[in-house]
Design a protein around this motif. Structure first.
Motif, PDB file in Angstrom:
ATOM      1  N   THR A  99       0.826  -1.206   0.000  1.00  0.00           N
ATOM      2  CA  THR A  99       0.000   0.000   0.000  1.00  0.00           C
ATOM      3  C   THR A  99       0.863   1.260   0.000  1.00  0.00           C
ATOM      4  N   CYS A 171      -9.207   0.687   1.730  1.00  0.00           N
ATOM      5  CA  CYS A 171      -9.564  -0.424   0.856  1.00  0.00           C
ATOM      6  C   CYS A 171      -8.658  -1.633   1.098  1.00  0.00           C
ATOM      7  N   ASN A 172      -7.357  -1.404   1.121  1.00  0.00           N
ATOM      8  CA  ASN A 172      -6.412  -2.511   1.264  1.00  0.00           C
ATOM      9  C   ASN A 172      -6.451  -3.136   2.655  1.00  0.00           C
ATOM     10  N   ALA A 175      -9.831  -5.051   3.133  1.00  0.00           N
ATOM     11  CA  ALA A 175      -9.789  -6.305   2.366  1.00  0.00           C
ATOM     12  C   ALA A 175      -8.887  -7.326   3.062  1.00  0.00           C
ATOM     13  N   HIS A 176      -7.775  -6.860   3.606  1.00  0.00           N
ATOM     14  CA  HIS A 176      -6.849  -7.765   4.301  1.00  0.00           C
ATOM     15  C   HIS A 176      -7.499  -8.395   5.531  1.00  0.00           C
ATOM     16  N   LYS A 198     -11.354  -7.162  -2.457  1.00  0.00           N
ATOM     17  CA  LYS A 198     -10.779  -5.826  -2.672  1.00  0.00           C
ATOM     18  C   LYS A 198     -11.639  -5.001  -3.619  1.00  0.00           C
TER      19      LYS A 198
END
Length: 266
Positions: A99, A171-172, A175-176, A198
């Motif tokens: 990221t 977002c990252n 999603a993780h 994602k």
């Protein structure tokens, strides 16, 4: 593209129509994308839909080239995919590194391409006042430099960058954590679900960061001598924070975010 920007600046030449919401109550709806596009064609012809296209394409090209150059200059070492809950720290470290790298590329590309983005916005909003102040890329560059100096090419840059950074990290990271804690590795379709997480998070987070996009675009045209950047469409903003506070007080931070079902402001 043009319709969205005109909605952002508050240009509503067509009257709202009466409709019903999901509860059956009567509400006023503003014209949707297709109705508004038809109006633009009636006023400007089909070419009117493509106002500001040339600087927009140049802006996108510069953005792509810059991202590629930054990626080549600062390559990110590949890390092995980790998804087990026992390796949460390792996988989180990987997400942070990726990221951070993506943020660096996005910020650089945004800075390089933003001057053309400003020109594109101003070319498009001339539809409101039927102006011809910005008629070409080179003439627009000369005019902005003469009237506003170098800083004129970067108005609205800060909220755009903030929106990009917040979008990437939210977002990252979301999603993780969803892939790590909500999706079990023993599930047969785990890899398929993870591949879409994602994307879904991107849609959700883009709605939350939309106000940054709106404020950035409004600042790009504010007080530049065009009707769309002057009252009654908007006051003269002293900063993007002033613009944000004004829109927030009016309940208009998400103005122009919907393409089809646009409620008329009360």
């Amino acid at each position: 593209l043009l319709t969205g920007l005109l909605w952002q600046v508050g240009h509503e030449p067509l009257p709202p129509t009466v409709g019903r919401n999901v509860l059956g109550r009567k509400v006023l709806y503003l014209p949707g994308f297709f109705t508004y596009a038809r109006h633009i064609v009636e006023v400007d012809g089909k070419r009117g839909l493509f106002r500001g296209l040339t600087p927009r394409l140049i802006s996108s090209t510069l953005s792509t080239i810059t991202r590629g150059s930054v990626k080549k200059a600062f390559p990110l070492e590949d890390m092995e995919h980790v998804s087990n809950k026992d390796d949460v720290k390792t996988s989180l470290r990987k997400v942070v590194r990726e990221t951070s790298h993506e943020m660096m590329m996005q910020c650089a590309s945004r800075v390089v391409s933003h001057p053309l983005h400003v020109i594109s916005m101003r070319c498009m909003v001339q539809f409101v006042g039927r102006e011809v102040k910005y008629s070409g890329v080179f003439s627009a560059i000369g005019r902005i430099f003469k009237e506003e100096g170098i800083l004129g090419f970067f108005v609205g840059l800060v909220p755009h960058i903030l929106g990009d950074v917040i979008f990437l990290w939210c977002c990252n990271l979301l999603a993780h954590f969803i892939n790590t804690y909500a999706v079990d590795d023993n599930f047969s379709q785990a890899s398929v679900i993870r591949s879409y997480t994602k994307f879904v998070m991107g849609i959700a987070v883009s709605m939350l960061t939309y106000p940054f996009l709106l404020v950035g675009d409004l600042m790009a045209v504010n007080n530049c001598g065009l009707r769309a950047g002057l009252p009654p469409y908007a006051p003269t903003f002293t900063s993007w924070i002033h613009c944000w506070r004004y829109l927030s007080a009016q309940g208009q931070l998400f103005r122009g975010s919907s393409l089809l079902f646009r409620r008329a402001p009360v």
